[in-house]
Design a protein around this motif. Structure first.
Motif, mmCIF file in Angstrom:
data_model
loop_
_atom_site.group_PDB
_atom_site.id
_atom_site.type_symbol
_atom_site.label_atom_id
_atom_site.label_comp_id
_atom_site.label_asym_id
_atom_site.label_seq_id
_atom_site.Cartn_x
_atom_site.Cartn_y
_atom_site.Cartn_z
ATOM 1 N N UNK A 10 0.816 -1.210 0.000
ATOM 2 C CA UNK A 10 0.000 0.000 0.000
ATOM 3 C C UNK A 10 0.848 1.258 0.000
ATOM 4 N N UNK A 11 2.063 1.153 0.527
ATOM 5 C CA UNK A 11 2.983 2.294 0.569
ATOM 6 C C UNK A 11 4.336 1.866 0.005
ATOM 7 N N UNK A 12 5.115 2.807 -0.503
ATOM 8 C CA UNK A 12 6.434 2.458 -1.041
ATOM 9 C C UNK A 12 7.345 1.889 0.036
ATOM 10 N N UNK A 13 8.067 0.832 -0.306
ATOM 11 C CA UNK A 13 9.030 0.266 0.636
ATOM 12 C C UNK A 13 10.118 1.284 0.934
ATOM 13 N N UNK A 14 10.443 1.424 2.213
ATOM 14 C CA UNK A 14 11.481 2.353 2.642
ATOM 15 C C UNK A 14 12.317 1.675 3.712
ATOM 16 N N UNK A 15 13.633 1.666 3.510
ATOM 17 C CA UNK A 15 14.545 1.106 4.502
ATOM 18 C C UNK A 15 15.327 2.186 5.231
ATOM 19 N N UNK A 16 15.544 3.328 4.564
ATOM 20 C CA UNK A 16 16.189 4.479 5.192
ATOM 21 C C UNK A 16 15.266 5.672 4.989
ATOM 22 N N UNK A 17 14.805 6.269 6.082
ATOM 23 C CA UNK A 17 13.825 7.340 5.954
ATOM 24 C C UNK A 17 14.493 8.678 5.640
ATOM 25 N N UNK A 25 13.296 -4.538 7.455
ATOM 26 C CA UNK A 25 12.009 -5.037 6.955
ATOM 27 C C UNK A 25 11.953 -6.551 7.142
ATOM 28 N N UNK A 26 10.771 -7.049 7.379
ATOM 29 C CA UNK A 26 10.619 -8.478 7.637
ATOM 30 C C UNK A 26 10.889 -9.336 6.418
ATOM 31 N N UNK A 217 -0.362 -10.252 -15.116
ATOM 32 C CA UNK A 217 0.053 -11.492 -14.464
ATOM 33 C C UNK A 217 1.500 -11.455 -14.037
ATOM 34 N N UNK A 218 2.018 -10.255 -13.721
ATOM 35 C CA UNK A 218 3.389 -10.153 -13.228
ATOM 36 C C UNK A 218 3.385 -9.417 -11.895
ATOM 37 N N UNK A 219 4.437 -9.617 -11.121
ATOM 38 C CA UNK A 219 4.564 -8.973 -9.834
ATOM 39 C C UNK A 219 4.680 -7.456 -9.985
ATOM 40 N N UNK A 220 4.005 -6.719 -9.098
ATOM 41 C CA UNK A 220 4.154 -5.277 -9.021
ATOM 42 C C UNK A 220 4.778 -4.919 -7.688
ATOM 43 N N UNK A 221 5.774 -4.064 -7.702
ATOM 44 C CA UNK A 221 6.448 -3.661 -6.468
ATOM 45 C C UNK A 221 6.552 -2.135 -6.419
ATOM 46 N N UNK A 222 6.305 -1.578 -5.239
ATOM 47 C CA UNK A 222 6.313 -0.136 -5.022
ATOM 48 C C UNK A 222 7.432 0.199 -4.044
ATOM 49 N N UNK A 223 8.298 1.149 -4.422
ATOM 50 C CA UNK A 223 9.481 1.429 -3.605
ATOM 51 C C UNK A 223 9.764 2.921 -3.595
ATOM 52 N N UNK A 224 10.345 3.396 -2.509
ATOM 53 C CA UNK A 224 10.794 4.776 -2.387
ATOM 54 C C UNK A 224 11.997 4.961 -3.316
ATOM 55 N N UNK A 225 11.812 5.755 -4.355
ATOM 56 C CA UNK A 225 12.865 5.932 -5.352
ATOM 57 C C UNK A 225 14.006 6.818 -4.923
ATOM 58 N N UNK A 226 13.932 7.403 -3.724
ATOM 59 C CA UNK A 226 15.038 8.202 -3.206
ATOM 60 C C UNK A 226 15.789 7.483 -2.089
#
Length: 367
Positions: A10-17, A25-26, A217-226
């Motif tokens: 639902x939100x972009x993946x972020x590892x460093x804010x 992340x789990x 029929x492919x995976x969609x992934x949302x990520x923080x581009x910065x």
């Protein structure tokens, strides 16, 4: 593949804010400090080359420059996740990705000076020519991946595009073909908010561009581009899955175009300074530098060394791009076909004779 596996978060993946704090992340492994330190050096170089290219445009040495200032994390990550045998298919805005893949900066920027053949040998670097038409390179990427698999090659392709390209028919055809034939392609959409002056809200009604993947029929992934750490995690997993036969992935990276579309554009006509302001604090370089410093993985001396190297590379680019190219008229015929047609040989011989005659005349006048 289960439908739940296709859906992005639902939100972009972020590892460093934005404050430079890490958030494990789990599911996604946090990249090592060593890898992120290497990435930071590439970010510093990419930013310096962006600034240098802007200056070269103002000096009349580049015809045009579509800056990726603020998007360097996407550019660097796209190159870093690839193996030596893999291929990158960039757009016109992806010069930093091209350089990060190993292309000589001078060769990478020759296209923007107007020289022939994109300036570099695609086969040497496994980087396709930078594409100016929107989304056409995506079709080339899936065709290349299909051919590589038919030849039994261990090749993964990363195909880059912007949010504007997702409104093109070529985008649909490329993703549909890649999904149907289960090809090893990772589609990286740099969603920087605008297709020149057209905002994302006028391009799609989907919850995100990553959600479009499920329709194919492919995976969609949302990520923080910065966030370089998150990009390396998401793109790295997508490349691994593609290499292991898991098929394509559509990755949407949320970022922002800090500069105008190109030097020919005036971004103030369609967006306000107040809109741009929050993105200054989300700068991918500042975010990663803060994290690395806190982790003890980057000292002031290290940072100075990275910046000195970037300045040296920019200086070399500046000096070489300032040198006028010596025209080679016969190149018109040398790079059309692997084996020249009789018509081309005839035309080339005619031009060679005319050039020789002009040279003799010039020598006689000089005497």
């Amino acid at each position: 593949m289960h439908a739940d596996d296709l859906m992005p978060g639902d939100t972009p993946l972020r590892l460093i804010d934005e404050q430079g704090s890490g958030h494990p992340h789990e599911h996604y492994a946090f990249p090592s400090a060593e890898l992120l330190r290497e990435g930071y050096g590439r970010l510093v170089l990419g930013r310096r080359l962006n600034d240098q290219a802007d200056a070269l445009v103002r000096q009349g040495r580049l015809a045009v420059y579509p800056s990726s200032h603020g998007q360097e994390a996407c550019e660097v990550a796209a190159a870093m996740v690839l193996g030596e045998q893999d291929w990158l298919f960039p757009t016109y805005r992806d010069s930093v990705a091209v350089v990060s893949r190993g292309v000589d900066p001078f060769e990478a920027f020759l296209l923007l000076r107007g020289d022939w053949h994109s300036g570099y040998d695609p086969n040497e670097y496994r980087v396709a020519p930078q594409a100016t038409p929107l989304a056409t390179q995506l079709l080339h990427a899936v065709g290349f991946a299909h051919a590589a698999r038919l030849r039994g090659e261990d090749t993964v392709v990363v195909a880059m595009c912007g949010d504007g390209a997702t409104s093109e028919g070529d985008f649909h055809e490329a993703l549909n073909f890649a999904a149907v034939f289960h090809l090893p392609v990772v589609f990286l959409v740099q969603n920087n908010g605008y297709a020149i002056s057209v905002p994302l809200s006028r391009q799609t009604a989907a919850p995100s561009l990553a959600h479009k993947g499920v329709g194919y029929g492919m995976r969609g992934r949302l990520v923080d581009g910065n966030d370089l750490a998150a990009l390396l995690a998401v793109l790295g997993e997508a490349v691994t899955e593609a290499r292991e036969g898991g098929g394509p992935t559509l990755v949407e990276a949320i970022t922002y175009r800090m500069k105008s579309h190109t030097n020919a554009d005036d971004a103030t006509r369609y967006r306000t300074a107040a809109e741009v302001e929050p993105w200054i604090a989300r700068d991918p370089l500042l975010r990663l530098r803060t994290w690395l410093t806190a982790e003890g993985a980057l000292t002031d001396a290290d940072d100075a060394e990275f910046r000195a190297h970037a300045e040296s590379v920019a200086g070399d680019l500046r000096a070489r791009i300032m040198t006028d190219a010596e025209p080679q008229p016969l190149d018109l015929f040398a790079y059309v076909y692997a084996e020249q047609t009789p018509q081309l040989r005839e035309q080339a011989d005619l031009l060679a004779a005319e050039l020789a005659a002009e040279s003799r005349t010039a020598e006689e006048v000089a005497r």
